[in-house]
Design an enzyme around this catalytic site. Structure first.
Site, short mmCIF file in Angstrom:
data_model
loop_
_atom_site.label_atom_id
_atom_site.label_comp_id
_atom_site.label_asym_id
_atom_site.label_seq_id
_atom_site.Cartn_x
_atom_site.Cartn_y
_atom_site.Cartn_z
CB ILE A 11 8.44 1.15 -1.34
CG1 ILE A 11 8.15 1.63 -0.07
CG2 ILE A 11 7.35 0.01 -1.82
CD1 ILE A 11 6.40 2.17 0.05
CB SER A 12 12.85 -0.68 1.86
OG SER A 12 13.81 0.15 1.35
CB ALA A 13 10.36 -5.43 2.86
#
Ligand code: SAM
Length: 216
Positions: free
Chosen positions: A61-63
């Site tokens: 999951i992206s930051a």
């Protein structure tokens, strides 16, 4: 017991202070979407650390700051039709859905079956399923069925800007795509004005590789 709402608001305050969240629309969206609901159960307590986290199948999951950067630089507006390549957990799509609601729509394409169903479950549970359609497939070729799109964003690093994606961009449309090696990319923004494509480099980033016909 973690107070997720408190942690979420603290993270958004921090993202504002660091200059990643600049608009009210993105701020409100990130205050509403519960990132903990888009993580595997054993990682929920880490939801408001500003970092990418594993979601299975070697993917992440992206930051939150990267989600904010992309949402701000896409200049999202209510009613837009959007294509996301790389659904992952569904979190990034949910943040965009908050901004383009109630009349917009997001088509989000994911190549890994288990992640497409993980994202679908997460989006259903959090109430975003009406605004986001998850499709299984190779998003490096775009999704011609619903083209043209007002906005397209790719949440994985491509070797170059995939030509099907620029072809599926509406007049005045914007595409964001990380372009570079499998390990490091530049975030590229392409804006279509008729037949003309204007390219800008928004700076360095690190995404998992885009695979598929126009990927690595
Ligand atoms: N946006 C996601 C989120 O909010 O959780 C994070 C996406 S993750 C960094 C990148 C995703 O792109 C992975 O789930 C990966 O399987 C997917 N991906 C890579 N190449 C793809 C392709 N050609 N088509 C569709 N999905 C792809």
């Amino acid at each position: 017991m973690v107070d997720f709402e408190f942690e979420r608001n603290s993270l958004v305050d921090d993202l504002k202070m660091r200059g990643y969240v600049t608009s009210k629309a993105v701020e409100d969206a990130m205050r509403r979407v519960p990132r903990e609901e888009f993580l595997p159960a054993d990682l929920r307590e880490e939801a408001y650390v500003d970092s990418p986290l594993p979601i299975g199948e070697g993917q992440t999951i992206s930051a939150p700051h990267m989600v904010a950067i992309m949402a701000e630089n896409l200049d999202l507006k209510t009613g837009q039709k959007i294509l996301e390549v790389g659904t992952g957990s569904g979190y990034h799509a949910a943040v965009c859905a908050e901004v383009i609601a109630p009349d917009g729509h997001i088509y989000s394409i994911e190549r890994i079956t288990s992640l497409a169903s993980f994202a679908e479950d997460n989006l259903k549970r959090t109430g975003y399923a009406k605004l986001v359609t998850v499709i299984l497939g190779d998003g490096s070729k775009g999704l011609p069925d619903h083209a043209p799109y007002d906005r397209i964003f790719v949440a994985a690093g491509a070797p170059e800007v995939p030509s099907p994606l620029t072809a599926q961009l509406a007049h005045g449309g914007k595409l964001l795509v990380p372009v570079g090696t499998r390990w490091y990319q530049d975030l590229i923004r392409v804006t279509r004005q008729g037949a003309k494509l204007e390219k800008e480099n928004l700076g360095g980033c690190v995404f998992v590789p885009l695979v598929g016909e126009y990927g690595h």
